[in-house]
Motif scaffolding. Sequence first.
Motif, PDB file in Angstrom:
ATOM      1  N   UNK A 396       0.818  -1.220   0.000  1.00 26.23           N
ATOM      2  CA  UNK A 396       0.000   0.000   0.000  1.00 26.23           C
ATOM      3  C   UNK A 396       0.848   1.265   0.000  1.00 26.23           C
ATOM      4  N   UNK A 397       2.091   1.169   0.476  1.00 27.44           N
ATOM      5  CA  UNK A 397       2.948   2.351   0.555  1.00 27.44           C
ATOM      6  C   UNK A 397       3.746   2.590  -0.723  1.00 27.44           C
ATOM      7  N   UNK A 398       3.437   1.873  -1.777  1.00 26.47           N
ATOM      8  CA  UNK A 398       4.003   2.127  -3.105  1.00 26.47           C
ATOM      9  C   UNK A 398       2.851   2.519  -4.017  1.00 26.47           C
ATOM     10  N   UNK A 399       3.017   3.593  -4.789  1.00 25.87           N
ATOM     11  CA  UNK A 399       1.856   4.056  -5.540  1.00 25.87           C
ATOM     12  C   UNK A 399       2.234   4.693  -6.875  1.00 25.87           C
ATOM     13  N   UNK A 400       1.286   4.552  -7.803  1.00 26.11           N
ATOM     14  CA  UNK A 400       1.341   5.259  -9.077  1.00 26.11           C
ATOM     15  C   UNK A 400       0.457   6.491  -8.937  1.00 26.11           C
ATOM     16  N   UNK A 469      11.453  13.841  -0.540  1.00 27.92           N
ATOM     17  CA  UNK A 469      12.167  12.728   0.085  1.00 27.92           C
ATOM     18  C   UNK A 469      11.289  11.494   0.212  1.00 27.92           C
ATOM     19  N   UNK A 470       9.996  11.696   0.428  1.00 29.63           N
ATOM     20  CA  UNK A 470       9.073  10.574   0.549  1.00 29.63           C
ATOM     21  C   UNK A 470       8.669  10.046  -0.822  1.00 29.63           C
ATOM     22  N   UNK A 471       8.351  10.968  -1.742  1.00 32.31           N
ATOM     23  CA  UNK A 471       7.855  10.565  -3.050  1.00 32.31           C
ATOM     24  C   UNK A 471       8.901   9.792  -3.841  1.00 32.31           C
ATOM     25  N   UNK A 472      10.152  10.200  -3.728  1.00 32.43           N
ATOM     26  CA  UNK A 472      11.191   9.545  -4.523  1.00 32.43           C
ATOM     27  C   UNK A 472      11.392   8.091  -4.115  1.00 32.43           C
ATOM     28  N   UNK A 473      10.936   7.736  -2.908  1.00 31.90           N
ATOM     29  CA  UNK A 473      11.062   6.367  -2.436  1.00 31.90           C
ATOM     30  C   UNK A 473       9.787   5.548  -2.659  1.00 31.90           C
ATOM     31  N   UNK A 474       8.655   6.215  -2.844  1.00 29.17           N
ATOM     32  CA  UNK A 474       7.384   5.497  -2.838  1.00 29.17           C
ATOM     33  C   UNK A 474       6.570   5.634  -4.125  1.00 29.17           C
ATOM     34  N   UNK A 476       6.259   5.326  -7.846  1.00 28.84           N
ATOM     35  CA  UNK A 476       7.075   4.641  -8.842  1.00 28.84           C
ATOM     36  C   UNK A 476       6.731   5.044 -10.272  1.00 28.84           C
ATOM     37  N   UNK A 477       5.703   5.846 -10.488  1.00 29.04           N
ATOM     38  CA  UNK A 477       5.436   6.364 -11.836  1.00 29.04           C
ATOM     39  C   UNK A 477       4.377   7.463 -11.767  1.00 29.04           C
ATOM     40  N   UNK A 478       4.377   8.305 -12.804  1.00 26.91           N
ATOM     41  CA  UNK A 478       3.370   9.361 -12.930  1.00 26.91           C
ATOM     42  C   UNK A 478       2.807   9.322 -14.345  1.00 26.91           C
ATOM     43  N   UNK A 610       7.116  -4.714 -11.245  1.00 32.27           N
ATOM     44  CA  UNK A 610       6.812  -3.529 -12.042  1.00 32.27           C
ATOM     45  C   UNK A 610       7.226  -3.732 -13.498  1.00 32.27           C
ATOM     46  N   UNK A 611       6.355  -3.350 -14.408  1.00 34.55           N
ATOM     47  CA  UNK A 611       6.647  -3.503 -15.828  1.00 34.55           C
ATOM     48  C   UNK A 611       7.524  -2.355 -16.309  1.00 34.55           C
ATOM     49  N   UNK A 612       8.782  -2.409 -15.952  1.00 34.11           N
ATOM     50  CA  UNK A 612       9.726  -1.383 -16.377  1.00 34.11           C
ATOM     51  C   UNK A 612      11.008  -2.053 -16.852  1.00 34.11           C
ATOM     52  N   UNK A 613      11.535  -1.566 -17.961  1.00 28.67           N
ATOM     53  CA  UNK A 613      12.677  -2.177 -18.619  1.00 28.67           C
ATOM     54  C   UNK A 613      13.959  -1.430 -18.267  1.00 28.67           C
ATOM     55  N   UNK A 614      14.721  -1.967 -17.310  1.00 29.85           N
ATOM     56  CA  UNK A 614      15.938  -1.292 -16.858  1.00 29.85           C
ATOM     57  C   UNK A 614      17.041  -1.344 -17.908  1.00 29.85           C
TER      58      UNK A 614
END
Length: 770
Positions: A396-400, A469-474, A476-478, A610-614
């Motif tokens: 719940x603490x990770x969000x788009x 500081x909080x958003x950069x950790x939680x 994961x996309x916009x 997460x569907x992200x291609x590193x």
Amino acid sequence: MDQARSTISKIFNGEPHSYTRFNLTQNMEGDNSQVEMKLSSDMDEEAGGNGVGDHLNHNSNRKPHAAEKPGRKPKNLCFMVAATVLIFVIGYLIAYLAHGKKDVAPTCEASVDPVAEPLERETGAAPLMNWEDVKKLLTEKLSAAKMEPVFREFSVVNHKAGSKGDESLANKVLGKFKGYGMNTWTDEHFIKVQDAPAAGANRFVFKGSAEYSKGFLSYSANGTATGGVLYAFYGQESDFQLLRDRNINMTDRVMLIRAGRISFAEKVANAAKMGASAVLIYPDPTDYPIGDSTQLFGHVHMGSGDPYTPGFPSFNHTQFPPVQSSGLPKILAQSITSAMASNIRRQLGGHNEPETWGGSYKLGEENDAITVEVNNVLAEKKIHNVFGVIKGFVDADRYVVIGAQRDAWGAGFATSTVGTSLLVELARSISDMVKNDGFKPRRSIVFASWSAGEYGSVGATEWLEGYLSSLSMKAFSYINLDRVIKGSTGFKVSASPLMHGLIESTMKEVKYPDSSSTLYSQFAKINFESNVLEPFKLDAAAYPFLAFSGIPSVSFGFTSGNLEYPYFGTELDTREKLNVAAGNQVPQLAETAARFAGHMVLRLVHDHLLRMDVMKYNNIIRNHVVQINTKVYSVKRMQPQLLPKALTVQWLISASGSYGRVAQRLVTDMQNSDLEDIEMCRIINDRIMAVERNLLSPYVSPRDSPFRHIMLGSGPHTLKALSNHLDGLKNDHPESDADLFRNQLAMATWTVQGCANSLAGDIWALDNEI
């Protein structure tokens, strides 16, 4: 009480031969509660014999009522004293515990209040709904017919940032979110912006004739400037380079520049570098068939957010140093109409303009004097951002975050009404899926309605600054919903490379309106990257999320080929104008845009990983490194005195290799991961999330270079700037500096290596081959 009995029982190795009776009463006036405790035992019976010790021996042959002689043994006395002390201590503890509960209200209601059952949460790692079923549910929730009433509800004639219309829309959005059962909150900011003069208007005087303009460019310098007019096409760096190559003096000139291709802020910044004193920007009829008297509105801040609190959130009653953003221009900037510009151009002398620019007019000469006067007013506005969240069932603490701008200069139908309507419809649809259809997102979804977007994504950027500081950790996309309909014959997407794969797969799942073909087959055709993807523009609403905060972001929209929608930044952005540009398919295109955004959101909160291609960034980094390495050797060959022989790009090459190796290792970990292991999935997802934010240079200040991303940002710290700097050294450009280049090269190298280290995860898994 039961615990006390159990304790006594354990102490005595059997059932206690005493009982404890409690009578708790509470003094309603605050006096201490009284505890009445009565202990009853066979003490009289046990008075004879060996006392407590013998009492515990159930096999004793002693007679129960035998009287003890007056002179008791010391050993028996010790046992009795110990038992008495033990009972006293237990009684004291029980009384103390009872006393501690004196504040509990003795009402019947308190004891029978029903406990609300918590919303069921997923306890395993397996998805609770098949992806095909999720897509089907979303398809059932959205329709073109449902869009129309929402458009009508959120269409407002006047909703400039901070106005009553803007606040009214904010309350409507908030009410919708609450009605869908979402957790809601608002953010209030006090921002400073520039508006047009309260009385009168900005003006210019040319050839003895004065012209007044209702339109304006916020954040221009104020004052008066006089200089010779010089036509500079679109005001791009290449346009000014062409003028320089013709040996045309640009110092203290007033630049006449077309709108389009790049942002107003970039045009003014480029002109300032050339030594210009002022800039006049107009909509050329070739690009903007909007009438020769239509006014333009916009801003010229080379950044985003409130430029008077750079790097800080504009919360009320907070004290920040009296600084201004380095992106504020120091020269005048003003918008004028097409008719005003045509009148000026007809009277210019000097060189002929290049054939590639049209070749019909003169560029202007220094005696074509013009005086520009700008008197914008600095005003403080209170704005509100509105939020609603659907909480995830695993992380719940990770969000788009999915958001849309709410304000506009005029009606702003394409600018903000469509985006706000899509935001509300997606909130309704997904909330309904969770509430009534059994869909349980693994991660949370935050819906955001921003204000002051027309002044440079102010509301969104202030939120990012406040919780960076909080958003950069939680976060994961916009996903940005602004300006998603600008036409109907094309489809363009700007996004973080991490999201390219997700975008491509989503286009293959979403169908084009009234067609059996998908968005992919309709627009991507042979080459997805060249036909669909385009670089982020500096004034794009999603750009601060990516380049300032390091959050993977995406903006998208239907277009009219390569033509811009001409009514952005005007008061003519109405439903009727958009209907014409979109071929009378606004509801259908809006439904498709909602599906496209909704599919991405749901995929990001549905899958275990997460569907992200590193690996996408690996190719981009390598291409930059190859280019920089080639140019370094070229400079050494042509200007050997500028760079020392010992200087190589080996460290940057090694850092690039480190990133490639750890990225491939992460891909392998993802392929071999146990999806039932929730903690392992979370660790892998956190490694993926670290990529974008660790590509922000830690060596530059957000005040001086807010867009710190070394790949997609702007400023001397970027890999593109390093390459351009080498071009300057090679051509002996006066602004080039070999020492500065070496410093920037070192910082870029360690930014890439730091990203690789973060991606590796554990400290013992770092790639140390550098």
